[in-house]
Design a protein around this motif. Sequence first.
Motif, mmCIF file in Angstrom:
data_model
loop_
_atom_site.group_PDB
_atom_site.id
_atom_site.type_symbol
_atom_site.label_atom_id
_atom_site.label_comp_id
_atom_site.label_asym_id
_atom_site.label_seq_id
_atom_site.Cartn_x
_atom_site.Cartn_y
_atom_site.Cartn_z
ATOM 1 N N ALA A 1 0.748 -0.922 -0.173
ATOM 2 C CA ALA A 1 -0.436 -0.166 -0.178
ATOM 3 C C ALA A 1 0.973 1.416 0.086
ATOM 4 N N ARG A 2 1.758 1.479 0.389
ATOM 5 C CA ARG A 2 2.812 2.770 0.798
ATOM 6 C C ARG A 2 4.273 1.912 0.815
ATOM 7 N N ASP A 3 5.368 2.733 0.154
ATOM 8 C CA ASP A 3 6.615 2.035 0.147
ATOM 9 C C ASP A 3 7.648 3.221 0.534
ATOM 10 N N VAL A 4 8.130 3.150 1.184
ATOM 11 C CA VAL A 4 9.320 4.510 2.407
ATOM 12 C C VAL A 4 10.773 3.895 1.676
ATOM 13 N N LYS B 1 7.296 4.188 11.011
ATOM 14 C CA LYS B 1 5.364 4.751 12.646
ATOM 15 C C LYS B 1 5.514 6.169 11.804
ATOM 16 N N GLN B 2 5.827 6.913 10.906
ATOM 17 C CA GLN B 2 4.791 7.907 9.734
ATOM 18 C C GLN B 2 3.688 7.056 9.027
ATOM 19 N N ALA B 3 4.342 6.867 8.355
ATOM 20 C CA ALA B 3 3.982 5.720 6.978
ATOM 21 C C ALA B 3 2.472 5.117 7.699
ATOM 22 N N LEU B 4 2.647 4.024 8.476
ATOM 23 C CA LEU B 4 2.043 3.049 9.305
ATOM 24 C C LEU B 4 0.688 3.715 9.727
ATOM 25 N N ARG B 5 0.410 5.084 9.841
ATOM 26 C CA ARG B 5 -0.242 5.692 11.232
ATOM 27 C C ARG B 5 -1.184 6.464 9.970
ATOM 28 N N ASP B 6 -0.657 6.238 8.678
ATOM 29 C CA ASP B 6 -1.739 6.984 7.367
ATOM 30 C C ASP B 6 -2.096 5.001 6.825
ATOM 31 N N LEU B 7 -2.030 4.142 7.224
ATOM 32 C CA LEU B 7 -2.943 2.494 6.764
ATOM 33 C C LEU B 7 -3.759 2.171 7.085
ATOM 34 N N HIS C 1 2.152 -4.900 15.051
ATOM 35 C CA HIS C 1 2.554 -4.856 13.544
ATOM 36 C C HIS C 1 2.596 -6.092 12.990
ATOM 37 N N ARG C 2 2.954 -6.963 11.858
ATOM 38 C CA ARG C 2 2.982 -8.153 11.343
ATOM 39 C C ARG C 2 4.717 -7.576 10.591
ATOM 40 N N LEU C 3 6.138 -8.143 10.949
ATOM 41 C CA LEU C 3 7.052 -8.032 9.941
ATOM 42 C C LEU C 3 6.788 -8.888 9.116
ATOM 43 N N LEU C 4 6.303 -9.062 7.890
ATOM 44 C CA LEU C 4 5.921 -10.473 6.699
ATOM 45 C C LEU C 4 7.086 -10.627 6.450
#
Length: 92
Positions: free
Chosen positions: A21-24, A39-45, A73-76
């Motif tokens: 969904a998002r790439d950092v 962490k910042q990106a996860l807030r928007d997901l 959160h799951r580290l896939l």
Amino acid sequence: MSIDSLDSGPGDSGSGEWPIARDVDARDLRCPLPLLRAKQALRDLASGEALRVRATDVGSVRDFQSFAELSGHRLLHQSEEAGVYTHILVKS
């Protein structure tokens, strides 16, 4: 979790594909910046969406493992190629 482990995605029969969904891009950033950007990106997901983070800091491997354990959160997936560490997290 060891580097290069990969779980299968939803509806997946083992190929390891999971829609991102998002790439950092956190390459060339030192600890703790790759994790802070994640962490910042996860807030928007939304829950269940995947985030891919690319970093060059070797410490990011341990950081993302610890973060996933503590945050729920799951580290896939984690892998390393040519000095770039790729981490895929699925938001809980």
